[in-house]
Design an enzyme around this catalytic site. Structure first.
Site, PDB file in Angstrom:
ATOM      1  N   HIS A 120       0.811  -1.216   0.000  1.00  0.00           N
ATOM      2  CA  HIS A 120       0.000   0.000   0.000  1.00  0.00           C
ATOM      3  C   HIS A 120       0.846   1.269   0.000  1.00  0.00           C
ATOM      4  O   HIS A 120       0.432   2.294   0.527  1.00  0.00           O
ATOM      5  CB  HIS A 120      -0.935   0.003   1.210  1.00  0.00           C
ATOM      6  CG  HIS A 120      -2.020  -1.040   1.132  1.00  0.00           C
ATOM      7  ND1 HIS A 120      -2.975  -1.037   0.148  1.00  0.00           N
ATOM      8  CD2 HIS A 120      -2.279  -2.110   1.917  1.00  0.00           C
ATOM      9  CE1 HIS A 120      -3.794  -2.075   0.326  1.00  0.00           C
ATOM     10  NE2 HIS A 120      -3.391  -2.736   1.387  1.00  0.00           N
ATOM     11  N   GLN A 168      -0.633 -13.565   5.282  1.00  0.00           N
ATOM     12  CA  GLN A 168      -1.703 -12.833   5.956  1.00  0.00           C
ATOM     13  C   GLN A 168      -3.049 -13.498   5.718  1.00  0.00           C
ATOM     14  O   GLN A 168      -3.366 -13.910   4.593  1.00  0.00           O
ATOM     15  CB  GLN A 168      -1.772 -11.390   5.453  1.00  0.00           C
ATOM     16  CG  GLN A 168      -0.603 -10.544   5.916  1.00  0.00           C
ATOM     17  CD  GLN A 168      -0.810  -9.087   5.536  1.00  0.00           C
ATOM     18  OE1 GLN A 168      -0.105  -8.567   4.690  1.00  0.00           O
ATOM     19  NE2 GLN A 168      -1.771  -8.433   6.173  1.00  0.00           N
ATOM     20  N   GLU A 171      -6.864 -12.453   5.842  1.00  0.00           N
ATOM     21  CA  GLU A 171      -7.595 -11.184   5.845  1.00  0.00           C
ATOM     22  C   GLU A 171      -9.007 -11.288   5.296  1.00  0.00           C
ATOM     23  O   GLU A 171      -9.684 -10.267   5.138  1.00  0.00           O
ATOM     24  CB  GLU A 171      -6.823 -10.147   5.013  1.00  0.00           C
ATOM     25  CG  GLU A 171      -5.370  -9.977   5.401  1.00  0.00           C
ATOM     26  CD  GLU A 171      -4.655  -8.991   4.515  1.00  0.00           C
ATOM     27  OE1 GLU A 171      -4.637  -7.809   4.869  1.00  0.00           O
ATOM     28  OE2 GLU A 171      -4.136  -9.404   3.457  1.00  0.00           O
ATOM     29  N   ALA A 183      -7.432  -4.455   9.523  1.00  0.00           N
ATOM     30  CA  ALA A 183      -8.236  -3.535   8.708  1.00  0.00           C
ATOM     31  C   ALA A 183      -8.938  -4.295   7.581  1.00  0.00           C
ATOM     32  O   ALA A 183     -10.159  -4.191   7.404  1.00  0.00           O
ATOM     33  CB  ALA A 183      -7.363  -2.422   8.151  1.00  0.00           C
ATOM     34  N   ASP A 184      -8.170  -5.050   6.792  1.00  0.00           N
ATOM     35  CA  ASP A 184      -8.772  -5.800   5.698  1.00  0.00           C
ATOM     36  C   ASP A 184      -9.738  -6.857   6.207  1.00  0.00           C
ATOM     37  O   ASP A 184     -10.793  -7.089   5.598  1.00  0.00           O
ATOM     38  CB  ASP A 184      -7.693  -6.452   4.839  1.00  0.00           C
ATOM     39  CG  ASP A 184      -7.159  -5.524   3.765  1.00  0.00           C
ATOM     40  OD1 ASP A 184      -7.969  -4.997   2.993  1.00  0.00           O
ATOM     41  OD2 ASP A 184      -5.940  -5.315   3.706  1.00  0.00           O
TER      42      ASP A 184
END
Length: 265
Positions: free
Chosen positions: A44, A147, A149, A174-175
């Site tokens: 990101h 990850q 997510e 967050a995701d």
């Protein structure tokens, strides 16, 4: 095996710092604070390979034993290969949703015959001076984190964590909250249950599970939940909160002084 990979195998208090600002000075200052690792985010951020390489050099130059992990943008073997050629200690791969995807990550990290990583004499191999030795010893030496997510990742968490060559799992809060339709609802019972699902998968397979903490007040919560490692703080958040705090302190002092002057008049 890197020192960091050994720590993930044996320690219960591994701690890292998150880097989004693409400057070697930020990496060096952070590494000097005795973190076990810094994670450089390229998913990101606009950071390119040359910037990541120079940040990694700065981490290596700092006093202490801090090592570098890079979060790549996706489960792309070409991107993973190019990051590993820089000579970092490990990679984190986002949005892994199945054991098959986790196996592809492991394949990308390892040279043949164990994987598909292309062979080259980059910085990791001392630009050719350590070429054959590096290629011979690299397999099994690189920290590999995936990850979880999404709901699919949750459904397959135990299978993902059990894949040979996956050293650790990371919960992207967050995701994960966004994918569950409860974005930013950090106290929501569904998010808590999702986190527990990943923690249980890690415990079942003896795979460390970690997450990111931006607010220092959440550290105790995450430790109490049973996370095996944490990334505590983010460079941009530290900069923002510190600037806000010192500005507010100045404004308070000026206001107090103005009040005192008014009283004396």
């Amino acid at each position: 095996m890197t020192m960091l990979k050994q720590k993930f195998d044996t320690a219960t208090d591994v701690v890292g710092a998150w880097l989004s600002i693409g400057h070697p000075t930020v990496a060096e200052v952070t590494a000097a604070q005795d973190f076990d690792f810094v994670l450089i985010d390229t998913e990101h951020t606009p950071l390119g390979l040359q910037t990541v390489e120079n940040m990694s050099r700065s981490v290596d130059a700092a006093d202490g034993d801090t090592e570098t992990i890079v979060r790549v943008p996706s489960n792309d073997p070409v991107r993973i290969k190019r990051v590993l050629d820089i000579g970092v200690a490990g990679v984190m791969v986002p949005m892994v949703e199945s054991a098959a995807e986790a196996e592809r990550v492991v394949d990308a990290v390892n040279y043949p015959p164990n994987g598909i990583r292309g062979v080259a004499s980059g910085r990791a191999a001392e630009y050719g001076d350590d070429f054959q030795e590096y290629v011979t010893e690299a397999n099994g030496s690189i920290l590999t984190i995936v990850q979880i997510e999404t709901q699919s990742g949750l459904d397959n968490a135990a299978e993902i964590a059990a894949v040979e060559g996956i050293d650790a799992v990371f919960v992207g809060p967050a995701d994960l909250s966004a994918n569950l339709g409860i974005f930013g609802q950090w106290e929501n019972d569904r998010l808590t249950a999702a986190i527990e699902t990943v923690l249980d998968a890690g415990a079942e397979t003896n795979t460390p599970v970690g997450t990111l903490v931006v607010d220092p007040a959440d550290i105790e919560l995450r430790v109490d939940q049973g996370f095996d490692y944490l990334i505590v703080g983010k460079d941009t958040s530290h900069l923002s909160s510190a600037n806000e705090a010192i500005r507010q302190r100045y404004e308070t002092a000026v206001s107090r002084q103005a009040g005192t002057s008014s009283t004396e008049d």
